[in-house]
Design a protein around this motif. Structure first.
Motif, PDB file in Angstrom:
ATOM      1  N   LEU A  71       0.832  -1.207   0.000  1.00 37.57           N
ATOM      2  CA  LEU A  71       0.000   0.000   0.000  1.00 37.57           C
ATOM      3  C   LEU A  71       0.867   1.258   0.000  1.00 37.57           C
ATOM      4  O   LEU A  71       0.553   2.239  -0.684  1.00 37.57           O
ATOM      5  CB  LEU A  71      -0.940  -0.002   1.204  1.00 37.57           C
ATOM      6  CG  LEU A  71      -2.083  -1.006   1.136  1.00 37.57           C
ATOM      7  CD1 LEU A  71      -2.806  -1.074   2.474  1.00 37.57           C
ATOM      8  CD2 LEU A  71      -3.057  -0.651   0.028  1.00 37.57           C
ATOM      9  N   ARG A  72       1.936   1.249   0.760  1.00 38.64           N
ATOM     10  CA  ARG A  72       2.836   2.406   0.793  1.00 38.64           C
ATOM     11  C   ARG A  72       3.476   2.633  -0.572  1.00 38.64           C
ATOM     12  O   ARG A  72       3.626   3.770  -1.006  1.00 38.64           O
ATOM     13  CB  ARG A  72       3.918   2.206   1.852  1.00 38.64           C
ATOM     14  CG  ARG A  72       3.412   2.407   3.246  1.00 38.64           C
ATOM     15  CD  ARG A  72       4.512   2.231   4.259  1.00 38.64           C
ATOM     16  NE  ARG A  72       3.995   2.410   5.601  1.00 38.64           N
ATOM     17  CZ  ARG A  72       4.528   1.873   6.678  1.00 38.64           C
ATOM     18  NH1 ARG A  72       5.612   1.129   6.587  1.00 38.64           N
ATOM     19  NH2 ARG A  72       3.993   2.086   7.859  1.00 38.64           N
ATOM     20  N   LYS A  73       3.878   1.569  -1.213  1.00 34.21           N
ATOM     21  CA  LYS A  73       4.507   1.701  -2.528  1.00 34.21           C
ATOM     22  C   LYS A  73       3.523   2.251  -3.553  1.00 34.21           C
ATOM     23  O   LYS A  73       3.902   3.009  -4.443  1.00 34.21           O
ATOM     24  CB  LYS A  73       5.055   0.365  -3.005  1.00 34.21           C
ATOM     25  CG  LYS A  73       6.314  -0.036  -2.283  1.00 34.21           C
ATOM     26  CD  LYS A  73       6.804  -1.395  -2.736  1.00 34.21           C
ATOM     27  CE  LYS A  73       7.993  -1.832  -1.890  1.00 34.21           C
ATOM     28  NZ  LYS A  73       8.412  -3.195  -2.211  1.00 34.21           N
ATOM     29  N   GLU A  74       2.269   1.880  -3.447  1.00 36.92           N
ATOM     30  CA  GLU A  74       1.250   2.388  -4.366  1.00 36.92           C
ATOM     31  C   GLU A  74       1.053   3.886  -4.226  1.00 36.92           C
ATOM     32  O   GLU A  74       0.801   4.575  -5.191  1.00 36.92           O
ATOM     33  CB  GLU A  74      -0.100   1.703  -4.125  1.00 36.92           C
ATOM     34  CG  GLU A  74      -0.242   0.367  -4.767  1.00 36.92           C
ATOM     35  CD  GLU A  74      -1.649  -0.202  -4.575  1.00 36.92           C
ATOM     36  OE1 GLU A  74      -2.495   0.451  -3.948  1.00 36.92           O
ATOM     37  OE2 GLU A  74      -1.874  -1.316  -5.056  1.00 36.92           O
ATOM     38  N   HIS A  75       1.159   4.379  -2.992  1.00 35.84           N
ATOM     39  CA  HIS A  75       0.873   5.789  -2.729  1.00 35.84           C
ATOM     40  C   HIS A  75       2.107   6.665  -2.776  1.00 35.84           C
ATOM     41  O   HIS A  75       2.003   7.868  -2.634  1.00 35.84           O
ATOM     42  CB  HIS A  75       0.177   5.948  -1.379  1.00 35.84           C
ATOM     43  CG  HIS A  75      -1.162   5.303  -1.345  1.00 35.84           C
ATOM     44  ND1 HIS A  75      -2.208   5.734  -2.128  1.00 35.84           N
ATOM     45  CD2 HIS A  75      -1.629   4.242  -0.671  1.00 35.84           C
ATOM     46  CE1 HIS A  75      -3.269   4.971  -1.912  1.00 35.84           C
ATOM     47  NE2 HIS A  75      -2.937   4.054  -1.038  1.00 35.84           N
ATOM     48  N   THR A  76       3.269   6.087  -2.989  1.00 29.82           N
ATOM     49  CA  THR A  76       4.489   6.866  -3.062  1.00 29.82           C
ATOM     50  C   THR A  76       4.610   7.474  -4.446  1.00 29.82           C
ATOM     51  O   THR A  76       4.463   6.807  -5.447  1.00 29.82           O
ATOM     52  CB  THR A  76       5.714   5.966  -2.782  1.00 29.82           C
ATOM     53  OG1 THR A  76       5.567   5.374  -1.498  1.00 29.82           O
ATOM     54  CG2 THR A  76       7.000   6.758  -2.832  1.00 29.82           C
ATOM     55  N   VAL A  77       4.881   8.760  -4.465  1.00 29.78           N
ATOM     56  CA  VAL A  77       5.067   9.465  -5.727  1.00 29.78           C
ATOM     57  C   VAL A  77       6.565   9.534  -5.979  1.00 29.78           C
ATOM     58  O   VAL A  77       7.327   9.973  -5.133  1.00 29.78           O
ATOM     59  CB  VAL A  77       4.475  10.898  -5.649  1.00 29.78           C
ATOM     60  CG1 VAL A  77       4.774  11.674  -6.906  1.00 29.78           C
ATOM     61  CG2 VAL A  77       3.002  10.827  -5.381  1.00 29.78           C
ATOM     62  N   GLY A  78       6.989   9.099  -7.137  1.00 28.36           N
ATOM     63  CA  GLY A  78       8.396   9.135  -7.488  1.00 28.36           C
ATOM     64  C   GLY A  78       8.894  10.553  -7.659  1.00 28.36           C
ATOM     65  O   GLY A  78       8.126  11.486  -7.865  1.00 28.36           O
ATOM     66  N   LEU A  79      10.214  10.721  -7.578  1.00 26.76           N
ATOM     67  CA  LEU A  79      10.824  12.034  -7.688  1.00 26.76           C
ATOM     68  C   LEU A  79      10.510  12.677  -9.036  1.00 26.76           C
ATOM     69  O   LEU A  79      10.144  13.849  -9.104  1.00 26.76           O
ATOM     70  CB  LEU A  79      12.340  11.923  -7.493  1.00 26.76           C
ATOM     71  CG  LEU A  79      13.124  13.208  -7.531  1.00 26.76           C
ATOM     72  CD1 LEU A  79      12.615  14.168  -6.462  1.00 26.76           C
ATOM     73  CD2 LEU A  79      14.597  12.933  -7.330  1.00 26.76           C
ATOM     74  N   GLU A  80      10.612  11.910 -10.100  1.00 27.89           N
ATOM     75  CA  GLU A  80      10.331  12.441 -11.435  1.00 27.89           C
ATOM     76  C   GLU A  80       8.862  12.850 -11.551  1.00 27.89           C
ATOM     77  O   GLU A  80       8.525  13.890 -12.114  1.00 27.89           O
ATOM     78  CB  GLU A  80      10.676  11.408 -12.503  1.00 27.89           C
ATOM     79  CG  GLU A  80      10.677  11.957 -13.907  1.00 27.89           C
ATOM     80  CD  GLU A  80      11.681  13.078 -14.116  1.00 27.89           C
ATOM     81  OE1 GLU A  80      11.371  14.010 -14.881  1.00 27.89           O
ATOM     82  OE2 GLU A  80      12.765  13.041 -13.506  1.00 27.89           O
TER      83      GLU A  80
END
Length: 164
Positions: A71-80
């Motif tokens: 779930l955390r990975k889904e909601h993480t916005v990448g730097l780019e």
């Protein structure tokens, strides 16, 4: 725990891991993956597991942690992605500012010349009422009246949505 004991409780462990994963929102797409990953980790730990209850507790905890990680990975916005979002917002803000600037220019052009001059001298050049009165050739009291009228006209145009 022996290999045979582990194989015997695998269906129960899998069901528990699946249940834990499905208890979180939006986890239904990958709940099977979480259950499978939990069982793989349990297989690696099977020799240190002392009982059936211990195995059930471990697999439930593993499934919960793996689900939270997903779930955390889904909601993480990448730097780019964050940079793109910021650039889009800045471009949007610039467009709004340009739009407001154009609107303000149109609205100011609609003001009578004296009101425009008084408003410009006060707001842009930051002159006092006495200085404006001397430049325009009117009384300081008239400066206040003209400023009030100019501001009132602009406010009416804003309320009506004209020049937008």
């Amino acid at each position: 725990m022996t290999e045979q004991e582990f194989v015997d409780i695998v269906p129960q462990l899998r069901a528990l891991a699946l249940q834990k994963a499905l208890s979180y929102p939006s986890a239904s797409d990958w709940a099977d993956d979480v259950a499978q990953d939990s069982l793989i980790k349990m297989w690696a730990l099977r020799e240190s597991v002392s009982s059936r209850q211990h195995a059930l507790g471990l697999v439930a905890t593993m499934a919960r942690h793996l689900t939270i990680d997903r779930l955390r990975k889904e909601h993480t916005v990448g730097l780019e992605q964050a940079r793109n979002i910021a650039a889009t917002e800045r471009a949007s803000e610039r467009m709004e500012e340009e739009s407001y600037g154009k609107w303000l220019d149109k609205a100011l052009k609609k003001l009578p010349p004296t009101e425009y001059q008084v408003l410009h001298l006060r707001q842009v050049e930051k002159l006092s009422a006495e200085e404006i009165a001397a430049i325009v050739g009117i009384s300081p009291r008239s400066v206040g009246t003209l400023l009030s009228r100019a501001r009132k006209r602009l406010l009416e145009q804003i309320k009506k949505g004209k020049c937008l």
